[in-house]
Design an enzyme around this catalytic site. Structure first.
Site, PDB file in Angstrom:
ATOM      1  N   GLY A  16       0.839  -1.194   0.000  1.00 23.85           N
ATOM      2  CA  GLY A  16       0.000   0.000   0.000  1.00 23.85           C
ATOM      3  C   GLY A  16       0.862   1.227   0.000  1.00 23.85           C
ATOM      4  N   GLY A  48       4.870   8.014   0.650  1.00 17.54           N
ATOM      5  CA  GLY A  48       5.655   6.886   0.205  1.00 17.54           C
ATOM      6  C   GLY A  48       4.846   5.615   0.120  1.00 17.54           C
ATOM      7  N   ASP A  64      -3.888  11.907  12.076  1.00 14.35           N
ATOM      8  CA  ASP A  64      -4.404  11.283  10.848  1.00 14.35           C
ATOM      9  C   ASP A  64      -5.010   9.913  11.165  1.00 14.35           C
ATOM     10  OD1 ASP A  64      -5.026  11.216   8.153  1.00 14.35           O
ATOM     11  OD2 ASP A  64      -3.076  10.456   7.530  1.00 14.35           O
TER      12      ASP A  64
END
Length: 849
Positions: free
Chosen positions: A512, A517, A633
């Site tokens: 993923g 990155g 996040d």
């Protein structure tokens, strides 16, 4: 303020054994460091000395809490100079409870510095006794009838209110109970801020500056809550009540769970703050404040000070001024305000060399004096200069000329996104003060030739030295990054780029990725041939990648928790070869587990375990680390699952470390649409409550098995929620037509879900694939907790520690109010495409369900 600024202060206590008594009487006084303890050992009363003040006070504090927290002070304005000669006793003459000793003002003989001050004339008065009760109430009991309370500390609160205590009016005596702030953290003398019930007879409470200027009000009692207080105050931990009888009218509150320890404090910054003791972190956790915004407190920054909500601390001095007392400001007491670094120069005839410094985009101080005769800015400035007492002026075409004489207060810094309109204030400074400011500006970028020559010489020296230092800097960079593995007891391994390239088969199996990155599966082998599966994160982008690399290594290198992904090591081999090595999570991310087409339906037991795991991980980040860590996040993509479906929070590249002296951080908006808290989108400083909001959104997704915000229509792809539900495409519930082709429709699930929770239909919110195989009690807890987490105002949201307690069933979770922003969505579902809250662009309409 800050990780959270806790109102508890470390106190200097005598380092000797202290005798604890049950009662105080004329025959058995408390001397020196002796104390009296409540029956169950919850509270203790005696003498204490705050900070390094060297002054001693009669106080009540929590007995078994390691953070020494005082809830009541007797001799606030009359401290003792020492404790050895002090004595708390029942007077043998009149039966009053009194404190005797040498006062700090240098008295030659001991005297009564505090007394219960009752008119007692009964024959048995000398037999009166005093005791401390398990609710923190110090009482004086009648010697002839021990059930008769003659005096009690609950009738005379200082700065703190605890459960079962009260505020209001004693109608029989005409005495008002009020909370009054300490002057500062080391001085319990009455400060400038207080609160009390309306003296005109209503149920409303008012907050005052200096006993006269009202700056906040609670609203009247509605029968359930005070109108302007958040409902969370009355629903999560305690039941707040207002009672009016012929004898009194007053506010009190009782806990739902007597094991909870909480207190409300009138802080020396002018806010009433609620704190809850968290045993896991051994600290006081901030819960809510009124007023919620620091700068809404009148004159909190004192004379000539500026309140800036986006700075830490909130108070600062304008250019050319400095704190009137540096020591007071160190103790978060800003009420002394600011003073000019150079005094004004003004002769009796009005002649002066003073000038003005412009302060832009500010909310003007209160109580200006209008000068109607000054029709221009020049005339306004001249009128101020010609009056030696004039401190500042402002001029606008619409408002004319206004000036301030003497020390003005309540000046606030505003910002472009503020709802209030800012003005320009011209602050009067001396000629030398203006010259100092000008000199400071030149140091920052002026063009004086001596400065330019110095810069040129410095540049030449730098160029010569750069060739010699280049190789040193390159080697130091690698050494510094390697040393990161050894900081703070970390055991991170340092890998070579070649090792990780071989382990990942040249980065061939991508798991993923995101904005910073990609992540690849790899297998590392040790010297004995043992293999370990790992996930290697390859940061892409030079400057940004290096920043994220440092953030993630510094954050994860110092923490360990079962619900946080473990960082095993890293590689730094040039700016384009920054890699992080994590433990491998065979079940991937929560996003794939919940929403990937064709995946099996997770059981309710597994989902609830994931909820608890994520909540515990966030609670550890917020309260269990040396520095508070805000993840910034939280979303399903950043929650990984190991082979046993244990949830682990990952991706700390955006994490924000907040020192324990602060409760919030100012940072640019980042994160993922649909999980961002409203205050972040508004550009305000964020706190750990931003993570709470994001967690609430994830909670809804775990409960329902669908995305909170889906885009449907051309270019948006199929809704992930419909894919998770079995691949059937959802219809537009607003009756879409051909005219809508090529447009995108926002599906915002929490709007509908919060409405169902408010209606008590929590079963409708659960993932239909579960076919009712859920724990109804857990489902109700999870749904209500999710609604509390996504409240618009961060002070209404629980802490993550409270969320853990709620999900574990330790504390009750009462019915939450509908978040206002979501209520607006329900009432006005169509015109939402441009809502700043969601940052959705290009959609034609929004659908509630």
């Amino acid at each position: 303020m800050s990780l959270i600024v806790v109102a508890a202060v470390a106190f200097c206590l005598a380092p000797c054994l202290v005798a604890a008594a049950d009662t105080v009487s004329a025959r058995r006084p408390l001397r020196g460091n002796d104390t009296v303890v409540s029956a169950q050992g919850k509270f203790e009363a005696g003498l204490f000395s705050p900070g390094s003040s060297g002054r001693f006070y009669l106080g009540i504090w929590y007995k078994n809490i390691p953070v020494h927290t005082v809830i009541w002070v007797g001799n606030r304005a009359s401290p003792l100079s020492n404790a050895t000669s002090a004595e708390l006793r029942v007077s043998p003459d009149d039966g009053n409870l009194e404190l005797v000793g040498f006062t700090a003002d240098g008295s030659a003989a001991p005297g009564v510095v505090w007394s219960s001050n009752l008119s007692l004339s009964s024959p048995g008065s000398s037999n009166n006794t005093a005791e401390i009760r398990d609710n923190g109430n110090l009482v004086l009991l009648d010697g002839g009838n021990s059930s008769n309370v003659l005096w009690q500390s609950f009738d005379h609160p200082t700065d703190t209110l605890v459960p079962e205590a009260w505020l209001g009016e004693d109608k029989l005596t005409g005495v008002y109970q009020r909370m009054t702030s300490w002057r500062n953290a080391e001085d319990p003398a009455p400060g400038l801020f207080s609160n009390t019930i309306d003296t005109n007879g209503t149920s409303e409470f008012f907050y005052f500056w200096n006993g006269s200027r009202m700056y906040w009000r609670s609203g009247v009692w509605t029968g359930r809550v005070f109108a302007l207080l958040p409902e969370a105050v009355n629903n999560v931990l305690f039941n707040q009540t207002y009672v009016e009888t012929p004898a009194h009218r007053r506010l009190s509150w009782a806990l739902y769970d007597n094991a909870t320890i909480t207190r409300q404090v009138m802080d020396n910054t002018g806010q009433a703050k609620q704190y809850i003791w968290v045993p896991a972190s051994q600290s006081w956790q901030f819960f809510w404040a009124a007023p919620t915004v620091q700068c809404d407190v009148y004159a909190v920054c004192g004379a000539l000070g500026v309140c800036d909500q986006r700075s830490q601390p909130s108070c600062r001095c304008p250019p050319g001024l400095e704190p009137a007392s540096e020591n007071d400001w160190r103790l978060s007491d800003w009420t002394g305000g600011c003073r000019r670094s150079s005094p004004l120069v003004c002769a009796r005839n009005g002649s002066t060399t003073d000038g003005f410094q412009a302060l832009t985009n500010v909310k003007l101080p209160d109580d200006p004096l209008a000068l109607d005769h000054a029709k221009s800015k020049a005339e306004c400035e001249s009128a101020c200069l010609n009056n030696c007492s004039c401190q500042a002026y402002t001029f606008s075409d619409g408002g004319g000329c206004a000036v301030w004489h003497g020390e003005f207060r309540n000046l606030q810094q505003l910002y472009a996104d503020s709802t209030a309109s800012g003005s320009e204030l011209h602050l009067r400074l001396s000629e030398s003060g203006l010259r100092d400011l000008s000199r400071g500006s030149k140091k920052k970028g002026g063009v004086e030739w001596p400065v330019v020559l110095g810069i040129v010489l410095a540049c030449v020296a730098a160029l010569v030295a750069s060739a010699l230092l280049a190789w040193v800097l390159l080697s130091r960079r690698r050494r510094r990054l390697r040393n990161m593995a050894n900081e703070k007891g970390s055991s991170l391994a340092v890998y070579s780029y070649g090792d990780l390239r071989a382990a990942t088969k040249n980065f061939s199996e991508r798991l993923g990725g995101g904005g910073f990155g990609s992540v690849y599966r790899g297998v590392l082998k040790d010297g004995e041939g043992n293999s370990t599966e790992v996930a290697v994160k390859k940061l892409e982008g030079l400057r940004q990648g290096d920043k994220q690399f440092r953030a993630e290594v510094n954050t994860l290198g110092r923490i360990q928790h079962v619900n946080l992904v473990r960082l095993l090591g890293f590689c730094s081999s040039g700016d384009d070869k920054l890699l992080l090595v994590y433990e491998y999570m065979p079940n991937g991310s929560l996003e794939g587990y919940l929403f990937k087409a064709g995946s099996s339906c997770p059981s309710w037991r597994d989902r609830y375990g994931i909820m608890l795991g994520v909540a515990r991980g966030l609670a550890y980040l917020h309260d269990g680390c040396r520095e508070r860590i805000i993840h910034c996040d939280v979303k399903p993509e950043n929650i990984l699952l190991d082979k046993d479906l244990c949830a682990k929070i990952a991706d700390f590249g955006m994490a924000k470390l907040v020192g324990r002296d602060f409760s919030r951080a100012l940072t640019t908006m980042r994160g993922t649409v649909g999980y961002l808290a409203p205050e972040w989108i508004s550009g305000l400083p964020i706190s750990a409550k931003a993570d709470v909001y994001s967690f609430g959104m994830v909670l809804f997704e775990l409960i329902s098995g669908r995305r909170n915000a889906d885009l449907q229509g051309e270019g948006a792809g199929q809704s992930s929620s419909s894919g998770a539900a079995g691949g059937e495409e959802e219809e537009d519930s607003n009756g879409g037509s051909d005219a809508d082709a090529g447009r995108r429709v926002l599906m915002f699930f929490p709007v509908w879900a919060a409405g169902k929770v408010a209606e008590g239909e929590v079963g409708a919110v659960a993932d239909p694939r579960l076919r009712g195989d859920v724990s109804e009690e857990q489902l109700e807890r999870a749904c209500r907790t999710a609604c509390w987490c996504i409240q618009d105002q961060e002070e209404h949201r629980p802490t993550m520690a409270q969320v853990v307690q709620a999900l574990e069933g330790v504390i009750p979770v009462h019915m939450p109010p509908m978040p206002r922003a979501l209520q607006n969505l329900v009432n006005n579902p169509l015109p939402l495409c441009g809502m700043p809250l969601l940052f959705m662009q290009g959609c034609s309409k929004a659908v509630v369900m």
